[in-house]
Design an enzyme around this catalytic site. Structure first.
Site, PDB file in Angstrom:
ATOM      1  N   SER A  40       0.820  -1.210   0.000  1.00  0.00           N
ATOM      2  CA  SER A  40       0.000   0.000   0.000  1.00  0.00           C
ATOM      3  C   SER A  40       0.852   1.256   0.000  1.00  0.00           C
ATOM      4  O   SER A  40       0.328   2.346  -0.179  1.00  0.00           O
ATOM      5  CB  SER A  40      -0.958   0.000   1.189  1.00  0.00           C
ATOM      6  OG  SER A  40      -0.325  -0.460   2.344  1.00  0.00           O
ATOM      7  N   HIS A  62      -2.983  -3.345  -5.953  1.00  0.00           N
ATOM      8  CA  HIS A  62      -3.326  -2.848  -4.621  1.00  0.00           C
ATOM      9  C   HIS A  62      -4.828  -2.955  -4.364  1.00  0.00           C
ATOM     10  O   HIS A  62      -5.618  -2.182  -4.907  1.00  0.00           O
ATOM     11  CB  HIS A  62      -2.852  -1.387  -4.490  1.00  0.00           C
ATOM     12  CG  HIS A  62      -3.075  -0.798  -3.135  1.00  0.00           C
ATOM     13  ND1 HIS A  62      -3.267   0.538  -2.917  1.00  0.00           N
ATOM     14  CD2 HIS A  62      -3.149  -1.374  -1.904  1.00  0.00           C
ATOM     15  CE1 HIS A  62      -3.447   0.761  -1.631  1.00  0.00           C
ATOM     16  NE2 HIS A  62      -3.381  -0.386  -0.993  1.00  0.00           N
ATOM     17  N   GLU A  85      -5.978  -0.684  -7.425  1.00  0.00           N
ATOM     18  CA  GLU A  85      -5.013   0.206  -8.078  1.00  0.00           C
ATOM     19  C   GLU A  85      -3.965  -0.685  -8.743  1.00  0.00           C
ATOM     20  O   GLU A  85      -3.299  -1.476  -8.068  1.00  0.00           O
ATOM     21  CB  GLU A  85      -4.344   1.127  -7.056  1.00  0.00           C
ATOM     22  CG  GLU A  85      -5.272   2.192  -6.482  1.00  0.00           C
ATOM     23  CD  GLU A  85      -4.600   3.100  -5.454  1.00  0.00           C
ATOM     24  OE1 GLU A  85      -5.135   4.171  -5.194  1.00  0.00           O
ATOM     25  OE2 GLU A  85      -3.539   2.721  -4.904  1.00  0.00           O
ATOM     26  N   ASN A 127      -4.389   6.840  -1.310  1.00  0.00           N
ATOM     27  CA  ASN A 127      -3.719   7.260  -0.078  1.00  0.00           C
ATOM     28  C   ASN A 127      -3.055   8.618  -0.215  1.00  0.00           C
ATOM     29  O   ASN A 127      -2.762   9.284   0.766  1.00  0.00           O
ATOM     30  CB  ASN A 127      -2.694   6.217   0.366  1.00  0.00           C
ATOM     31  CG  ASN A 127      -3.369   5.110   1.149  1.00  0.00           C
ATOM     32  OD1 ASN A 127      -4.433   5.322   1.729  1.00  0.00           O
ATOM     33  ND2 ASN A 127      -2.779   3.929   1.146  1.00  0.00           N
TER      34      ASN A 127
HETATM   35  P1  NAD Z   1      -1.221  -9.132   8.031  1.00  0.00           P
HETATM   36  O1  NAD Z   1      -0.241  -8.841   9.126  1.00  0.00           O
HETATM   37  O2  NAD Z   1      -2.635  -9.391   8.378  1.00  0.00           O
HETATM   38  O3  NAD Z   1      -0.684 -10.386   7.184  1.00  0.00           O
HETATM   39  C1  NAD Z   1       0.632 -10.543   6.737  1.00  0.00           C
HETATM   40  C2  NAD Z   1       0.945 -12.033   6.698  1.00  0.00           C
HETATM   41  O4  NAD Z   1       2.167 -12.219   5.973  1.00  0.00           O
HETATM   42  C3  NAD Z   1       1.126 -12.646   8.061  1.00  0.00           C
HETATM   43  O5  NAD Z   1       0.309 -13.782   8.186  1.00  0.00           O
HETATM   44  C4  NAD Z   1       2.620 -13.005   8.108  1.00  0.00           C
HETATM   45  O6  NAD Z   1       2.874 -14.206   8.818  1.00  0.00           O
HETATM   46  C5  NAD Z   1       2.931 -13.203   6.642  1.00  0.00           C
HETATM   47  N1  NAD Z   1       4.320 -12.970   6.269  1.00  0.00           N
HETATM   48  C6  NAD Z   1       5.147 -11.979   6.701  1.00  0.00           C
HETATM   49  N2  NAD Z   1       6.332 -12.072   6.082  1.00  0.00           N
HETATM   50  C7  NAD Z   1       6.267 -13.129   5.237  1.00  0.00           C
HETATM   51  C8  NAD Z   1       7.165 -13.716   4.306  1.00  0.00           C
HETATM   52  N3  NAD Z   1       8.390 -13.222   4.126  1.00  0.00           N
HETATM   53  N4  NAD Z   1       6.754 -14.783   3.591  1.00  0.00           N
HETATM   54  C9  NAD Z   1       5.519 -15.300   3.788  1.00  0.00           C
HETATM   55  N5  NAD Z   1       4.608 -14.777   4.649  1.00  0.00           N
HETATM   56  C10 NAD Z   1       4.986 -13.713   5.366  1.00  0.00           C
HETATM   57  O7  NAD Z   1      -1.082  -7.910   7.014  1.00  0.00           O
HETATM   58  P2  NAD Z   1      -2.153  -7.360   5.953  1.00  0.00           P
HETATM   59  O8  NAD Z   1      -2.949  -6.288   6.609  1.00  0.00           O
HETATM   60  O9  NAD Z   1      -2.838  -8.494   5.312  1.00  0.00           O
HETATM   61  O10 NAD Z   1      -1.184  -6.630   4.919  1.00  0.00           O
HETATM   62  C11 NAD Z   1      -0.426  -7.342   3.966  1.00  0.00           C
HETATM   63  C12 NAD Z   1       0.042  -6.398   2.868  1.00  0.00           C
HETATM   64  O11 NAD Z   1      -1.102  -5.772   2.272  1.00  0.00           O
HETATM   65  C13 NAD Z   1       0.948  -5.266   3.324  1.00  0.00           C
HETATM   66  O12 NAD Z   1       1.873  -4.998   2.319  1.00  0.00           O
HETATM   67  C14 NAD Z   1      -0.021  -4.113   3.487  1.00  0.00           C
HETATM   68  O13 NAD Z   1       0.609  -2.853   3.368  1.00  0.00           O
HETATM   69  C15 NAD Z   1      -0.955  -4.363   2.339  1.00  0.00           C
HETATM   70  N6  NAD Z   1      -2.302  -3.756   2.482  1.00  0.00           N
HETATM   71  C16 NAD Z   1      -2.961  -3.803   3.676  1.00  0.00           C
HETATM   72  C17 NAD Z   1      -4.233  -3.241   3.781  1.00  0.00           C
HETATM   73  C18 NAD Z   1      -5.000  -3.290   5.075  1.00  0.00           C
HETATM   74  O14 NAD Z   1      -5.972  -2.520   5.229  1.00  0.00           O
HETATM   75  N7  NAD Z   1      -4.655  -4.151   6.014  1.00  0.00           N
HETATM   76  C19 NAD Z   1      -4.834  -2.656   2.642  1.00  0.00           C
HETATM   77  C20 NAD Z   1      -4.143  -2.658   1.429  1.00  0.00           C
HETATM   78  C21 NAD Z   1      -2.868  -3.217   1.365  1.00  0.00           C
END
Ligand code: NAD
Length: 504
Positions: A122, A143, A155, A193
């Protein structure tokens, strides 16, 4: 390039976003490999998804067969090697450049030459993640927004080396998944954003100068059509998360003052008042924002003849409201279309639609003491509550201080007093949202249509910035920004060259 039609997809990261992405891909018919480095996390995510799908079946949204088929398509895998046949990888791991870079380098040796590699980042530069890949042209940002199954926007972010055909393939795939793709260039904050920053920043700036309470500011922006006011929205997002995004956009723009974070928010973060999740932010939870108490206003006094000033939609509506409400007594209000301002002259007093100048400034320049400015009404008839900000010039008479809100109430609004801040709340916020969107278009981040779609679908805005602009005017928006710039000085309110060129 491999066709992505029902091709196997590998989702890496089985957290909030990865689970949602796996669900959407599987519902669209793709076999999905789900991997997480935390042992058991992918299997757990599948179990959770089973419960989600059961819920959808119970609500009659999908059939039991569709739910079972979706679930059967998702395979939690213990190591990435199992997913060698994937034609697309969507990464949703921790938001960390090094972690993402090393994962994609590893993935290049797992999946085939033609597979597309996509990141759900993001905030991290797509160009930067691709640095060091053997084939950076097949790397793209995809995204999604949270919650993935409900939010329509994707996106599609191109870095410097992303092949246009790869971005197009992801756009087509997003459509097949029931989403609306909007193309963005990899720049800080991408589209949503970035353009959304002023929605929070202008309210935080008004709070910092104690212009109004969170409750009043929220009420005004909700009356302009936003589902949530900025304060309750920041409480929902979490101040830590919102502050982190603001900081990352600020830093990624080399400290450009346009994006400077707020001390008000920093104090909330430092104090652990993170919003809904910690029980307290601007408001206390579970109660949340209390409704603005309704204030009764007496019928306005006849203070002399009424003249409607100005041309255009708002002046026309004011004329109708004055006539229908018989606010000029038995006389019809006169109209002065050729006027430097929009609003009502009521005897010797002026009720002026904000053009960005403060009431005090207008009073001093025009030599009229009884001046009040009111905010830009965006919805007609006024949205429930109808809150509309106003401010009265410091040297106005006691009578006018009472009469200005009485007149606004008689016009159908719920007048909300504000300190005499330039551009009040809605005009200032909308002008800055338009300005930011204009800069995004100037810099080739997105098209005006893309910006409108992204803001409506990604953050549920009631209209897109260019739709607001079409109903307002470039000159009008620039006037508000110029007033803000002159009042506060500094970089924050500088006008986008795109607006200047559009006016020229
Ligand atoms: P989250 O913490 O819920 O999930 C991340 C997962 O990735 C965890 O289960 C973790 O164990 C795993 N992980 C971490 N490093 C790893 C690796 N090297 N290999 C394999 N697995 C790994 O996070 P999220 O909220 O789902 O966010 C994930 C991505 O999506 C981030 O880049 C975040 O910026 C992006 N994002 C999040 C949102 C939101 O609102 N939460 C919205 C858009 C984008």
């Amino acid at each position: 390039m491999t066709s992505l039609n029902n091709a196997p997809v590998l989702v890496v990261g089985a957290g909030i976003m990865g689970t949602g992405i796996a669900q959407v891909a599987a519902q669209a018919g793709h076999p999905v490999f789900l991997f997480d480095m935390r042992e058991g996390a992918a299997a757990q995510a599948k179990t959770k998804l089973a419960a989600t799908l059961d819920g959808l079946v119970a609500k009659g949204k999908i059939t039991a067969e569709a739910a079972a088929a979706t679930l059967a398509r998702i395979e939690p895998i213990p190591s990435l090697d199992v997913a060698a046949s994937a034609a697309l990888v969507v990464e949703a791991i921790v938001e960390n450049l090094d972690a993402k870079r090393s994962l994609f380098r590893q993935l290049e040796s797992v999946v085939g030459e033609t597979a597309i590699l996509a990141s759900n980042t993001s905030s991290i530069s797509v160009t930067a993640i691709a640095n060091g890949l053997q084939r950076p042209e097949r790397f793209v940002g995809m995204h999604f927004f949270n919650p993935v199954p409900q939010m329509k926007l994707v996106e599609v972010v191109s870095g410097l080396q992303t092949d246009a055909a790869v971005a197009r393939a992801i756009e087509a795939l997003s459509v097949a998944w029931g989403k609306v793709p909007v193309h963005a260039r990899s720049t800080p904050g991408f589209i949503v954003n970035r353009i959304a920053r002023p929605y929070y920043a202008e309210t935080l700036a008004l709070l910092q100068e104690q212009a109004a309470t969170p409750q009043r500011l929220d009420a005004c922006l909700k009356a302009a059509g936003f589902r949530m006011g900025p304060c309750e929205l920041m409480d929902l997002i979490g101040h830590d998360t919102n502050f982190a995004v603001t900081n990352s956009v600020f830093e990624a723009n080399f400290g450009d003052k346009r994006y400077v974070p707020s001390l008000v928010q920093r104090e909330l973060v430092d104090g652990g008042l993170l919003g809904r999740k910690s029980g307290r932010g601007f408001y206390t939870y579970p109660e949340g924002a209390p409704a603005l108490p309704a204030t009764a206003h007496e019928a306005p006094l006849a203070m002399g003849p009424v003249t409607v000033h100005g041309d255009g939609e708002i002046a026309d509506r004011l004329e109708r409201l004055v006539t229908q409400g018989r606010l000029s007594g038995d006389a019809t209000p006169s109209r002065q279309r050729q006027s430097a301002w929009v609003g009502l002259a009521i005897g010797g007093a002026r009720l002026v639609l904000t053009d960005g100048r403060t009431a005090g400034d207008i009073a001093a320049r025009e030599g009229v003491a009884d001046v009040a400015v009111f905010d830009r009404p965006l919805l007609w008839p006024a949205a429930p509550g109808g809150a509309l900000a106003y401010a009265v010039a410091p040297r106005a008479s006691a009578t006018w201080r009472q009469q200005a809100p009485a007149w606004l109430a008689a016009l159908g609004f719920a007048p909300v007093p504000l300190a005499d801040a330039p551009g009040l709340v809605v005009a200032r916020t909308i002008a800055m949202l338009i300005n930011e969107a204009a800069d995004a278009v100037l810099q080739g981040v997105c098209t005006p249509e893309g910006a409108d779609a992204a803001m409506k679908l990604g953050v549920n805005y009631p209209a897109g910035p260019f739709e607001w602009l079409a109903r307002w005017s470039v000159a009008g928006v620039m006037q508000v920004l110029e007033s803000l710039d002159a009042y506060y000085r500094g970089e924050r309110y500088r006008i986008s060259p795109w607006l200047r060129r559009t006016l020229a």
